[in-house]
Scaffold this active site. Structure first.
Site, short mmCIF file in Angstrom:
data_model
loop_
_atom_site.label_atom_id
_atom_site.label_comp_id
_atom_site.label_asym_id
_atom_site.label_seq_id
_atom_site.Cartn_x
_atom_site.Cartn_y
_atom_site.Cartn_z
N ASP A 115 -6.08 -4.00 -2.10
CA ASP A 115 -5.02 -3.59 -1.18
C ASP A 115 -4.20 -4.77 -0.65
O ASP A 115 -4.74 -5.73 -0.12
CB ASP A 115 -5.69 -2.85 -0.03
CG ASP A 115 -4.72 -2.22 0.94
OD1 ASP A 115 -3.52 -2.49 0.85
OD2 ASP A 115 -5.18 -1.44 1.78
N SER B 119 0.83 -1.20 0.00
CA SER B 119 0.00 0.00 0.00
C SER B 119 0.87 1.26 0.00
O SER B 119 1.72 1.42 -0.88
CB SER B 119 -0.96 -0.04 1.20
OG SER B 119 -1.96 0.93 1.08
#
Length: 381
Positions: free
Chosen positions: A167, A44
């Site tokens: 993610d 991320s």
């Protein structure tokens, strides 16, 4: 001191705007020319920080967090509550691609050469398994966007190689095990875990902790609803809860990323209530307990088979994170691990942080990197 004959990895945790801490660490590394790594892995926001470190674009990571993630265009809480797309990753990543301070992909490829690899962790939606894609490949834009695509906040599908991706924090918040699998056992890890919070967590105790927290949250939620009846806002809270549950059942999410927006939304909506009426400050302040509040909400509202599967994933994810923390504290005997972490809780949240909080965390990271270099590598801060 580093041995040039050895291989080292750099592993950077995500955390949304908390990534300012890692941005400070890596900018300090750039300042002193410290880069002995042959493998770079980020999740991320950690992948974005890894990217700017590889290209040696000092300040790019901070610039993105400070000047783009703080804009309402990036994350609009009102849209989130109204069931609209709240996070505009597409808009934000256009600045990464072609803004005033774009990521220099060509320079990144050149700096890596043939012997070094930079990877972003992303999660396969169906398998809920972590995969690792090169950051500076032709599909770099999709890879970086995927690793930042928080499922509950970004609704568009990101598809390539026949899979849908979200993610990387869903499956591997701190991908130390990937470095270990690749045989690089000398690891420098940058995390957002405060020093005083870093303590071993036995996997066998996780279920007991979940049950305890669920009971506390059920009691706290009942109390909260009772007091809100007095102020006439019960209907609004219940609708807000239902919106959360509906999205949660449909999406796979990284529970840590909910901490910022969830807490801030509570503070904003109920800031006029007295502390006595809320009586929730303790159990709302801890992200782990907050995670299981969502679980409680799902139990109160009928959910689908997918929702049940997701709750299983949520518990599994928590257990996996506990195992990662255990790895950091007690790595295998053949692992040399240096953990750079905040001295205290970071000021920033995952989202909705103030710019002064972000800058404070950046300076904190910069200072911690100086301490690390002085202690371990005889470099002057």
């Amino acid at each position: 001191m580093f041995n040039q004959k050895e291989k080292y990895s750099l592993i950077v945790q995500g955390g949304g705007q908390k990534g300012a801490f890692a941005a400070g660490v890596l900018d300090k590394f750039i300042d002193v020319g410290f880069d002995p790594f042959s493998l770079y892995i980020g999740t991320s926001a950690g992948a974005l920080n890894v990217s700017s470190f590889v290209t040696k674009q000092r300040g790019l990571g901070l610039d993105f967090i400070l000047n783009y993630t703080t804009r309402e265009r990036f994350f609009d809480l009102n849209k989130f509550i109204q069931k609209q797309q709240p996070m505009d990753l597409d808009w934000a990543f256009e600045f990464v691609n072609s803004g005033e301070f774009p990521l220099d992909i060509a320079q990144g490829k050149a700096n890596l050469g043939a012997d070094r690899v930079a990877l972003a962790c992303i999660t396969d939606v169906e398998e809920l398994k972590d995969y690792y894609y090169p950051i500076f490949a032709d599909n770099w834009f999709d890879v970086l966007k995927a690793t930042c695509a928080i499922p509950m906040l970004y609704y568009h599908d990101i598809e390539f190689d026949g899979k849908k991706w979200v993610d990387g924090g869903v499956s591997a918040t701190i991908p130390v095990e990937e470095s270990y699998r690749r045989g690089i056992n000398n690891m420098v890890v940058i995390s957002t875990i405060p020093e005083q919070k870093a303590k071993p967590v036995a996997s066998s105790a996780i279920r007991e902790s979940l049950d305890k927290w669920k009971k506390e949250l059920e009691e706290g939620l009942d109390m909260h609803l009772h007091h809100l009846k007095v102020s006439g806002t019960t209907e609004r809270l219940v609708e807000f809860q239902k919106q959360f549950s509906d999205k949660l059942n449909a999406m796979k999410l990284d529970y840590q990323r909910l901490t910022g927006p969830r807490l801030e939304s509570y503070r904003e909506q109920y800031k006029t209530l007295t502390a006595q009426k809320l009586n929730l400050s303790n159990w709302l302040s801890e992200k782990d307990k907050l995670t299981h509040l969502i679980d409680v909400q799902n139990k109160r509202i009928p959910f689908s088979r997918n929702g049940t599967r997701h709750l299983d994933m949520l518990v599994s994810h928590y257990a996996n994170h506990a195992e990662v923390e255990q790895f950091l504290l007690s790595p295998p005997d053949d692992v040399n691990l240096w953990h750079i972490q905040p001295q205290h809780e970071l000021s920033s949240k995952g989202l909705l942080s103030q710019k002064d909080q972000i800058l404070e965390d950046y300076e904190h990271g910069f200072a911690k990197a100086g301490d690390f270099l002085t202690q371990h590598y005889n470099l002057i801060k």
